[in-house]
Design an enzyme around this catalytic site. Structure first.
Site, short mmCIF file in Angstrom:
data_model
loop_
_atom_site.label_atom_id
_atom_site.label_comp_id
_atom_site.label_asym_id
_atom_site.label_seq_id
_atom_site.Cartn_x
_atom_site.Cartn_y
_atom_site.Cartn_z
N HIS A 77 29.37 46.39 33.87
CA HIS A 77 30.20 47.71 33.47
C HIS A 77 30.71 47.26 32.52
O HIS A 77 31.57 46.62 32.29
CB HIS A 77 31.47 48.00 35.03
CG HIS A 77 30.83 48.01 35.42
ND1 HIS A 77 31.77 47.83 37.13
CD2 HIS A 77 29.79 49.07 36.66
CE1 HIS A 77 30.72 48.30 38.14
NE2 HIS A 77 30.14 48.54 38.09
N TYR A 85 42.57 40.83 36.70
CA TYR A 85 42.41 41.63 34.65
C TYR A 85 43.51 41.91 34.94
O TYR A 85 44.81 42.94 35.19
CB TYR A 85 41.05 43.07 35.58
CG TYR A 85 40.17 42.80 36.44
CD1 TYR A 85 38.70 41.99 36.09
CD2 TYR A 85 40.42 42.76 37.93
CE1 TYR A 85 38.04 41.75 36.79
CE2 TYR A 85 38.98 43.26 39.11
CZ TYR A 85 38.01 42.32 38.37
OH TYR A 85 36.64 42.23 39.15
#
Length: 503
Positions: free
Chosen positions: A77, A140
């Site tokens: 992604h 993240y």
């Protein structure tokens, strides 16, 4: 294909940043302090990491994900924001593929991650992860908020052309149906760079920027005053900045003498100060790079008239225009990602000093011109080229994800740069004589006058001018940009005027 080294087997005494085959994809070796009780690390430490060469991420969201089983594989992604990925627990094989427009499209890097390693993933670089142990926890940090309308670029995990060497083959891995259905590389539409927006696109500098950007950033959005009036701070704050990576602000109130009138004073401060402050707030809030243009008028002109003022010279504006520009400079200086280009004696398309002198020469007028102000001309295309150079456009790095080192991203370090023509400084009277000579008039038809006498004879308010407008060019020259000699550029400009008048 790029290959990293396996994690988990080496302690580090300080944060280190490693480059990869993918421009802007940086691997960070973290310091992990451990003993019999467990371990501790500074997973994100802005000062140390930026000093080591990592971009100043400016995170706005922290997300955590968990994979229970060995073999869980996610990706590939590419997201429309920068991302700082680290492993809180477990061991992971990670692979990245450059899915951005440009010469490195399809480049691959892979390596094993554990608690010792983190990765800065720039916008448009596809990332994928395969759990090599149970109970893997990922962290993240991103510099934009997740949105259901965000556009991702995807690549199939098993694409033969990138040939990621997954430790656990795809037929044995745990992969979602959605990830299995992603396209091969030859079907992927590369992610375009974050948008470049030019404000003040209808002005002299805006026109020059549009011409230069057409070659290196053809998707740049040109915004005129009718679409966004910089003098309206509320409109600046309410503008849609989503998807914008760089804003180049060529809008300004430049009627120097009119700024000394009551109405002009209000307009100058609204555009050059309040509007710029609103733009700076937007840059901080939305994380875009801000390019802004300043003026020699922020100085009092008492600096060395031949050596020139450096970027760190003290602000000391004499008039309203210079004061409003200095206020805007201060607002821009607090933006983490900014370029402030300070210039002087600007010449472009439309009304300017050179065209005025050319017209006087053509009409047989013999003017008196100020001979006690010293500076160098700056042509708008010079400013535009310097802007492109500082941003690193056209050098294989998109306008997003800039770090503090030009060598890593193609950009120059952020900050203030003087940008003018180079060469021997001149007075306005000397420039006027060069114009007269070009058109066959006797240079001595231009007589000298003083700033004081010129101001006394004016029909309206006259802004005080700095006597010395020479700016030191050493800093921008150190980045590899060499401004053209302003007298040579003047001759070429006059040649073009000849061509236009003869057409």
């Amino acid at each position: 294909m790029g290959e990293g080294r396996a994690g988990g087997e080496r302690p580090h005494t300080q944060v280190a940043v490693r480059e990869t085959a993918i421009p802007g994809l940086l691997v960070v070796d973290l310091v992990v302090h451990g003993d019999s009780r467990g371990w501790f690390k500074e997973n994100w430490q802005r000062a140390k990491m930026v000093a080591a060469g990592l971009p100043d991420l400016g995170p706005v969201q922290h997300s955590v994900s968990y994979n229970a089983a060995v073999g869980v594989t996610r990706g590939i992604h590419a997201e429309p924001w920068d991302k700082f990925v680290s492993v809180v627990h477990g061991r992971v094989f990670a692979a990245w593929v450059d899915l951005r427009e440009g010469p490195t499209f399809g480049a691959v890097h892979h390596e094993e991650l554990d608690e010792h390693t983190a990765v800065f993933v720039p916008r448009g670089v596809g990332n994928s992860y395969q759990a090599l142990s149970e109970d893997v926890v990922y962290s993240y940090l991103v510099n934009d908020h997740w949105s259901p309308t965000a556009t991702y670029t995807m690549l199939n995990l098993a694409d033969e052309t990138v040939a990621v060497p997954w430790p656990i083959p795809m037929e044995e891995a745990v992969v979602s149906e959605k990830d299995l259905g992603h396209p091969r590389l030859d079907e992927v539409v590369p992610m375009a760079p974050a948008q470049v927006v030019v404000l003040g696109a209808g002005g002299q500098l805006g026109l020059a920027l549009a011409e230069v950007l057409a070659e290196v950033s053809p998707g740049a959005r040109l915004v005129g005053r009718d679409e966004l009036d910089l003098g309206d701070a509320a409109a600046v704050s309410g503008f849609d900045w989503s998807g914008v990576g760089t804003v180049i602000n060529a809008a300004a109130f430049t009627a120097v003498d009119a700024a000394e009138t009551p109405e002009g004073r209000r307009t100058a401060w609204a555009v050059n100060a309040s509007g710029v402050a609103a733009l700076a707030r937007a840059a901080v809030e939305h994380g875009f790079t801000l390019v802004h243009y300043s003026s020699d008028y922020v100085f009092d002109g008492e600096q060395d008239r031949s050596g020139g003022s450096g970027e760190g010279a003290a602000l000391a504006p004499l008039g309203v225009y210079g004061q409003s520009k200095a206020a805007g400079d201060l607002a821009v200086s607090v933006v983490p990602r900014h370029y402030l280009l300070r210039t002087s004696w600007v010449v472009g398309e439309g009304k300017n000093f050179v065209r005025t002198m050319a017209s006087l020469a053509d009409r047989g007028v013999s003017p008196s011109v100020v001979a006690d102000q010293v500076g160098r001309l700056t042509f708008t295309d010079e400013l535009a080229r310097a802007t492109v150079h500082l941003l690193g456009l056209g050098r294989g790095s998109g306008p997003e994800g800039a770090g503090p080192e030009g060598a890593r991203t193609g950009r120059a370090p952020y900050g203030t740069y003087n940008v003018t023509g180079s060469g021997q400084p001149q007075t306005w009277a000397q420039i006027a004589r060069a114009v007269f000579a070009h058109f066959g008039r006797d240079p001595q038809d231009v007589s000298d006058t003083t700033t004081e006498a010129y101001s006394a004879g004016a029909s309206g308010p006259v802004s005080p001018r700095p006597a010395g407008s020479v700016l030191d060019l050493a800093k921008i020259e150190a980045t590899g940009y060499r401004p053209g000699d302003h007298l040579e550029r003047l001759a070429a400009y006059l040649d073009r005027l000849d061509e236009v008048s003869g057409a």
